[in-house]
Design a protein around this motif. Structure first.
Motif, short mmCIF file in Angstrom:
data_model
loop_
_atom_site.label_atom_id
_atom_site.label_comp_id
_atom_site.label_asym_id
_atom_site.label_seq_id
_atom_site.Cartn_x
_atom_site.Cartn_y
_atom_site.Cartn_z
N ARG A 24 46.88 41.74 40.17
CA ARG A 24 47.34 40.53 40.85
C ARG A 24 48.68 40.75 41.54
O ARG A 24 49.59 41.37 40.97
N SER A 25 48.79 40.26 42.76
CA SER A 25 50.09 40.20 43.42
C SER A 25 50.67 38.84 43.08
O SER A 25 50.08 37.81 43.41
N ASP A 27 53.78 37.31 43.72
CA ASP A 27 54.65 36.50 44.59
C ASP A 27 54.41 36.78 46.07
O ASP A 27 55.28 36.46 46.90
N GLN A 29 50.97 37.53 49.15
CA GLN A 29 49.55 37.67 49.43
C GLN A 29 49.29 39.06 50.00
O GLN A 29 50.03 39.53 50.87
N THR A 75 45.29 37.43 46.29
CA THR A 75 46.20 37.80 45.21
C THR A 75 45.50 38.49 44.05
O THR A 75 46.15 38.83 43.06
#
Lengths: 118, 111
Positions: A24-25, A27, A29, A75
């Motif tokens: 997951r990213s 903060d 996109q 994300t």
């Protein structure tokens, strides 16, 4: 900024089972995420490039049916190791790319997932 | 096919020493070069990124140089500390935006 997380950080499973790893990213996109594999004392080897909403592009020698990649949102990308075997035991690291200002598509790396298949 | 080589594979130095890590790459057509730090069992921390048009980048006690034409980069660490002990990876990006990594240099700084 530009934080990437992975879950789980480590997993032990029996041979023949499937394991899903999330990237997951947090903060930002990321339209593109990358999955790497690292053997002990070896470098990172790119497995596949994952683009949001489209099929992943696999590197030569990587079995796409073995390593299923899904990038359903900007994300989140997931890597599923199907029918895992002991030789799949490795350290899996993901990265997400971002126009950081330093570089057009700078990659930011997750903390990695240690997979051990018994 | 781009190949990245790092020398030495391992290095052990006493605390306070200045040191140089080397990285070479076979294809000079790169967009940028990065140096990363990896602690055991952990992910990668980006230290310095040098764009192809740049000669060097500095961050604190770290200085990285790039000689694109000769396919070489060095990472200079000044006044090394035990906390600098880690594996240092060099990686280059070409036209495909893929990162190609070297095998790394394992650095041990002894107190």
């Amino acid at each position: 900024g530009a934080v990437v997380s992975q879950h789980p950080s480590w997993v032990i499973c029996k041979s023949g089972t499937s394991v899903k790893i999330e990237c997951r990213s947090l903060d930002f996109q990321a339209t593109t995420m990358f999955w790497y594999r690292q053997f002990p004392k070896q470098s990172l080897m790119l497995m596949a490039t994952s683009n949001e909403g489209s099929k992943a592009t696999y590197e030569q020698g990587v079995e796409k049916d073995k390593f299923l990649i899904n990038h359903a949102s900007l994300t989140l990308s997931t890597l599923t190791v199907t029918s895992a075997h002991p030789e799949d035991s490795s350290f899996y690291i993901c990265s997400a790319s971002l126009n950081s200002g330093r570089a057009h598509n700078e990659q930011f790396f997750g903390p990695g997932t240690r997979l051990t298949v018994l | 096919k781009q190949e990245v080589t790092q020398i030495p594979a391992a290095l052990s130095v006493p605390e306070g020493e200045n040191l140089v890590l080397n990285c070479s790459f076979t294809d000079s057509a790169i967009y940028n070069l990065q140096w990363f730090r990896q602690d055991p069992g952990k992910g990668l921390t980006s230290l310095l990124l040098i764009q192809s048009s740049q000669r060097e980048q500095t961050s604190g006690r770290l200085n990285a140089s790039l000689d694109k034409s000769s396919g070489r980069s060095t990472l200079y660490i000044a006044a090394s500390q035990p906390g600098d002990s880690a594996t240092y990876l060099c990686a280059v990006t070409g036209g495909s935006e893929k990162l190609v990594f070297g095998k790394g240099t394992k650095l041990t700084v002894n107190p």
